[in-house]
Design an enzyme around this catalytic site. Structure first.
Site, PDB file in Angstrom:
ATOM      1  N   ASP A 156       0.821  -1.207   0.000  1.00 11.49           N
ATOM      2  CA  ASP A 156       0.000   0.000   0.000  1.00 11.49           C
ATOM      3  C   ASP A 156       0.862   1.268   0.000  1.00 11.49           C
ATOM      4  OD1 ASP A 156      -2.487   1.309  -0.015  1.00 11.49           O
ATOM      5  OD2 ASP A 156      -3.305   0.017   1.551  1.00 11.49           O
ATOM      6  N   GLU A 189      -0.820   1.801  -5.175  1.00  9.40           N
ATOM      7  CA  GLU A 189      -0.439   3.214  -5.069  1.00  9.40           C
ATOM      8  C   GLU A 189      -1.606   4.127  -5.421  1.00  9.40           C
ATOM      9  OE1 GLU A 189       1.153   6.986  -6.690  1.00  9.40           O
ATOM     10  OE2 GLU A 189       0.152   5.371  -7.778  1.00  9.40           O
ATOM     11  N   TRP A 190      -2.748   3.538  -5.799  1.00 11.72           N
ATOM     12  CA  TRP A 190      -4.012   4.229  -6.062  1.00 11.72           C
ATOM     13  C   TRP A 190      -4.006   5.034  -7.363  1.00 11.72           C
ATOM     14  CZ3 TRP A 190      -2.766   7.124  -1.021  1.00 11.72           C
ATOM     15  CH2 TRP A 190      -2.623   6.212   0.027  1.00 11.72           C
ATOM     16  N   GLY A 191      -2.972   4.852  -8.203  1.00 10.96           N
ATOM     17  CA  GLY A 191      -2.943   5.543  -9.487  1.00 10.96           C
ATOM     18  C   GLY A 191      -2.451   6.970  -9.434  1.00 10.96           C
ATOM     19  N   ASP A 212      -9.698   3.646  -3.803  1.00  8.92           N
ATOM     20  CA  ASP A 212     -10.413   2.445  -3.364  1.00  8.92           C
ATOM     21  C   ASP A 212     -11.821   2.360  -3.951  1.00  8.92           C
ATOM     22  OD1 ASP A 212      -8.226   1.858  -1.857  1.00  8.92           O
ATOM     23  OD2 ASP A 212      -9.159   2.245   0.086  1.00  8.92           O
TER      24      ASP A 212
END
Length: 402
Positions: A156, A189-191, A212
């Protein structure tokens, strides 16, 4: 003599060609992992921090007993909150109350069922739930994970301060490779730093393209505290447009884990959610309680014809090929030259949607066999196009074979 010189020159040319081809591929062992999008189960979407040895054992049992394993789901992944501290030697310590026999014992049990074992950590100083992160302990942790028999690491991006994302994920990949066990690396890394541009280069096997997922149908919404953002299925889908060229065998765009069966959407919407992830060649990581799922949810998650589209060995990610308001057509090229096609109705009323062969890359006059992948039914030969009535928030998913 001329023959020997010719042979030497030929061998040198071949060697240079091979080296050139190798230079185009990632230099790590990760290039041989995840030849198709990973399939499995993860604890977060349903259970968040409420993880334990007993629950993971029972969920692994359910993967087998429910037929999920037979359908292709192999990873059992423990998300955040399994770790509580570091010991005097800075080794990561599992929660002794929740995992009294330690993580290797959990992994051994999962492996005894013919499944694979995944864990979670974070590139920052702490995980998103405030547990010890991996920053500064990458090689030490990687050795520990390998000793536990870990097969999959979700990494994460909380509490990372000024870290560089590309360098941080390259570091953990190098640590995993040094540990000597093949471990899939999931870049979570959520983009934010566009990991699709560099994820393959640093040896990532999948990388999150968005924030998320939330268990609902619609677009982005702010959280109650005003921060951004909660992503419904449609919000995440729209963020996948244009990313298809970055995905392929060993390296996948990841629109986040599945919410199928968690209660926030209708069964029609869950079927759409699953179909979209399949045509996107997305990792299929279930997140519901497999021990208590209804038959309707089981049938969605184990539809082998739809799963085969996701797992097609060509590894092409599907793309949107037509759009008119709330009506969309998505298509994915398959290894045998056929196409998987999705008719998507984002609207609130039933509508007819048409897929034209030319939008799929076929001549307009070609005759093709059409099969409905949810009805498991051959629909016959058709020329030029296919049309169907599509329910609100629903899909019709077909295979088109000239």
């Amino acid at each position: 003599m001329r023959i020997n010189r010719f042979i030497s020159a030929f061998c040198l040319s071949v060697s240079l060609l091979v080296l050139g081809l190798q230079a185009q591929e990632p230099a790590t062992v990760s290039a041989n992992l995840a030849p198709t999008p990973p399939m499995g189960w993860n604890s977060w979407n349903k259970f968040a921090c409420n993880v334990s040895e007993d629950m993971i054992h029972s969920m692994a049992d359910a993967v087998v007993k429910s037929g999920m394993k037979d359908a292709g789901y192999v990873y059992v992944n423990i998300d955040d909150c399994w770790q509580v501290s570091r010991d005097a030697q800075a080794n990561i310590v599992p929660d002794p109350q929740r995992f009294p026999h330690g993580m290797k014992a959990v992994g051994d049990y999962i492996h005894s069922l013919g499944l694979k074992f995944g864990v979670y950590s974070d590139a920052g100083s702490k995980t998103c739930a405030g547990r010890p992160g991996g920053l500064g302990h990458e090689y030490q942790d990687a050795i520990q994970y390998a000793a536990w028999g870990v097969d999959y690491l979700k990494y994460d991006w909380c509490h990372t301060s000024t870290q560089d994302a590309k360098a941080s994920y390259a570091n953990i990949r190098a640590a995993l490779d040094t540990a000597g066990r093949p471990i899939v690396l999931s870049i979570c890394e959520w983009g934010t730093a566009k990991p699709w541009l560099w994820g393959r280069e640093v040896g990532g096997n999948l990388w999150r393209t968005t924030g998320d997922i939330n268990d609902r149908w619609g677009g982005q919404e702010k959280w109650p505290d005003g921060s951004c953002c909660s992503n419904g299925v449609l919000a995440i889908l729209d963020q996948q447009v244009g990313l298809q060229s970055y995905a392929g065998p060993g390296h996948w765009n990841d629109p986040d884990m599945l919410e199928v069966g968690n209660g926030g959407m209708t069964d029609t919407e869950y079927r759409t959610h699953f179909s979209l992830w399949a045509i996107l060649a997305a990792p299929l990581i279930a997140g519901n309680d497999l021990r208590t799922m209804r038959p309707e949810i089981h049938d969605i998650l184990t539809n082998k014809e739809v799963i085969a589209i996701d797992q097609d060995p060509l590894g092409r990610e599907g793309e949107r090929v037509a759009k008119s308001g709330d009506l969309e057509v998505w298509a994915k090229q398959l290894k045998d030259g056929s196409r998987a096609v999705l008719l998507l109705n984002r609207g609130a009323s039933e509508q007819e949607i048409t897929a034209n062969w030319q939008d799929l890359g076929y001549p307009g006059n070609v005759s093709a066999s059409v099969r409905d992948l949810w009805q498991h039914k051959d629909l016959g030969k058709m020329a030029g196009k296919f049309s169907a009535q599509v329910a609100p928030h629903g899909v019709v998913m077909i295979a088109v074979r000239p």
